[in-house]
Motif scaffolding. Structure first.
Motif, PDB file in Angstrom:
ATOM      1  N   PRO A  26       0.830  -1.210   0.000  1.00  0.00           N
ATOM      2  CA  PRO A  26       0.000   0.000   0.000  1.00  0.00           C
ATOM      3  C   PRO A  26       0.861   1.256   0.000  1.00  0.00           C
ATOM      4  CG  PRO A  26      -0.756  -1.565   1.667  1.00  0.00           C
ATOM      5  CD  PRO A  26       0.561  -2.068   1.169  1.00  0.00           C
ATOM      6  N   GLU A  27       0.344   2.306  -0.604  1.00  0.00           N
ATOM      7  CA  GLU A  27       1.094   3.549  -0.685  1.00  0.00           C
ATOM      8  C   GLU A  27       0.975   4.400   0.579  1.00  0.00           C
ATOM      9  OE1 GLU A  27      -0.140   5.595  -4.158  1.00  0.00           O
ATOM     10  OE2 GLU A  27       0.662   4.096  -5.565  1.00  0.00           O
ATOM     11  N   ASN A  28      -0.066   4.203   1.354  1.00  0.00           N
ATOM     12  CA  ASN A  28      -0.323   5.064   2.512  1.00  0.00           C
ATOM     13  C   ASN A  28      -0.030   4.346   3.824  1.00  0.00           C
ATOM     14  OD1 ASN A  28      -2.382   3.271   2.148  1.00  0.00           O
ATOM     15  ND2 ASN A  28      -4.026   4.680   2.707  1.00  0.00           N
ATOM     16  N   VAL A  29       1.114   3.656   3.894  1.00  0.00           N
ATOM     17  CA  VAL A  29       1.487   2.991   5.134  1.00  0.00           C
ATOM     18  C   VAL A  29       2.025   4.027   6.117  1.00  0.00           C
ATOM     19  CG1 VAL A  29       1.958   0.795   4.028  1.00  0.00           C
ATOM     20  CG2 VAL A  29       3.780   2.476   4.203  1.00  0.00           C
ATOM     21  N   VAL A  30       1.927   3.710   7.409  1.00  0.00           N
ATOM     22  CA  VAL A  30       2.345   4.663   8.442  1.00  0.00           C
ATOM     23  C   VAL A  30       3.826   4.550   8.758  1.00  0.00           C
ATOM     24  CG1 VAL A  30       0.064   4.771   9.486  1.00  0.00           C
ATOM     25  CG2 VAL A  30       1.680   3.026  10.248  1.00  0.00           C
ATOM     26  N   ARG A  47       7.632   2.747   7.055  1.00  0.00           N
ATOM     27  CA  ARG A  47       8.286   1.977   6.003  1.00  0.00           C
ATOM     28  C   ARG A  47       9.777   2.281   6.016  1.00  0.00           C
ATOM     29  NH1 ARG A  47       7.216   3.540  -0.059  1.00  0.00           N
ATOM     30  NH2 ARG A  47       9.075   4.794   0.313  1.00  0.00           N
ATOM     31  N   TYR A  74       7.625  -2.744   6.076  1.00  0.00           N
ATOM     32  CA  TYR A  74       6.580  -1.757   6.352  1.00  0.00           C
ATOM     33  C   TYR A  74       5.525  -2.339   7.286  1.00  0.00           C
ATOM     34  CZ  TYR A  74       3.703  -4.278   2.908  1.00  0.00           C
ATOM     35  OH  TYR A  74       2.993  -5.237   2.231  1.00  0.00           O
ATOM     36  N   ASP A 123       1.545  -2.252   7.935  1.00  0.00           N
ATOM     37  CA  ASP A 123       0.255  -1.960   7.309  1.00  0.00           C
ATOM     38  C   ASP A 123      -0.774  -1.773   8.420  1.00  0.00           C
ATOM     39  OD1 ASP A 123      -1.897  -1.651   5.694  1.00  0.00           O
ATOM     40  OD2 ASP A 123      -1.837  -3.657   4.802  1.00  0.00           O
TER      41      ASP A 123
END
Length: 354
Positions: free
Chosen positions: A61-65, A67, A171, A173
């Motif tokens: 996912p691009e919107n991970v908190v 990474r 990362y 998720d």
């Protein structure tokens, strides 16, 4: 009846004149689009079949908190990675990783991207490299027949590819509260010795996006044990389960430096920095949901037998009762010294008055 025939002929005439009035380039473009819809190319059909046979591949996912991107060197001389090197030349349908990737790129199934001087990967259309350019740059022998480039199995330099650069993203998720390590890209590195027989030099060939390669890797197996030759798994599982091992040589940082540049070429500092990064990743993964030591103490209490729990409660309650009784006994004792002193003082005062 005649009227309807005349109307139909008139509409056909209008359509024909409209098609004839279109520019030639536009008509050719429309015809080409219609042909592509009816008869897809071989690469499109292959990628479609691959996706159907491997429908569970999920991108990061691009919107991970959280990474962290790291780059590793996979040495194929290590036992953990040796399965990617065998066999050097194809045996029936069994191929090693580089031969498989090379054939996919040669047939146009997988795009390859240039390896830039800074070592970073760029997956844009401008960074794509033609396979013919790679063959010419690294002096790989090929033949051209009927407009297609052909390379014999003996001419594929799979024996010289003894290393891979691998980009990995660790990362968290937050959508499903899970920690992952996802391979993002791989780069085969050719090791060639010079004419004087010195140390082999590294020649990175190209970057391959792992998302493009992943559907095809499920079709090839890799050996995972030297003692049990029947122990195999797919190449896709090998990378998904992180069975590879490699030293970290770079992380994404604001300075854009490698670990060797940060440590000024000091091998001791470099090894310490690599261990530090590995420990940080492990600590983050273990402590996502709190301190593990506290959890272990609670789990040890929960694993006690019911009899032990009752005994612990009784001992605890007995100690608390003894403390309370001792406290009450101390509070109930009379204060003789204070009472005697006060009475004696009163008597002395009265006697003086009489």
């Amino acid at each position: 009846m005649k009227r309807s025939i005349l109307i139909l002929a008139f509409f056909n005439f209008l359509i024909a004149t409209n098609v004839a009035a279109q520019p030639k380039a536009r008509r050719q473009q429309q015809q080409k689009a219609q042909q592509e819809q009816k008869q897809p190319t071989q690469s499109q059909g292959m990628s479609l079949r691959a996706r159907l046979s491997f429908p569970t591949a999920v991108d990061m996912p691009e919107n991970v908190v959280w990474r962290r991107d790291i780059y590793r060197e996979l040495n194929l001389d290590d036992d953990a990675n040796a399965g990617l090197y065998y066999p050097v030349e194809p045996i029936d349908k069994q191929l090693n990783l580089f031969t498989y990737v090379f054939k996919l790129a040669l047939n146009g199934y997988v795009p390859v991207y240039e390896y830039r001087l800074d070592g970073n990967e760029v997956f844009s259309d401008s960074a794509k490299v033609q396979i013919r350019t790679i063959l010419d740059n690294f002096h790989i022998f090929y033949e051209e027949r009927d407009g297609k480039v052909r390379v014999d199995n003996s001419d594929i330099p799979s024996a010289e590819v003894k290393m891979y650069y691998l980009k990995e993203s660790a990362y968290f998720d937050d959508a499903n509260s899970t920690f992952h390590r996802k391979v993002q890209a791989i780069c085969p590195v050719m090791m060639r010795e010079d004419d004087f027989g010195g140390e082999a030099s590294k020649y990175p060939l190209f970057w391959v996006k792992y998302a493009d390669l992943e559907p095809f890797l499920s079709r090839q197996t890799v050996m995972t044990s030297n003692l049990n030759n029947a122990a195999t798994m797919s190449m896709e599982d090998f990378f998904t389960l992180n069975h590879y091992q490699g030293k970290i040589y770079k992380t994404n940082n604001m300075l854009g430096k490698t670990l060797a540049q940060i440590c000024d070429g000091d091998t001791t500092k470099l090894s310490a920095e690599q261990k530090k990064i590995e420990a940080e990743l492990k600590a983050f993964e273990q402590n996502i949901f709190g301190d593990q030591h506290k959890k272990d103490s609670l789990d040890s209490i929960a694993k006690l037998d019911p009899k032990q729990l009752k005994a612990a409660k009784k001992s605890k309650s007995g100690s608390s009762k003894s403390k309370s009784t001792s406290a009450k006994a101390k509070s109930s004792k009379p204060k003789k010294s204070s009472g005697s002193s006060s009475s004696s003082s009163r008597m002395s005062v009265r006697r003086e008055r009489h």
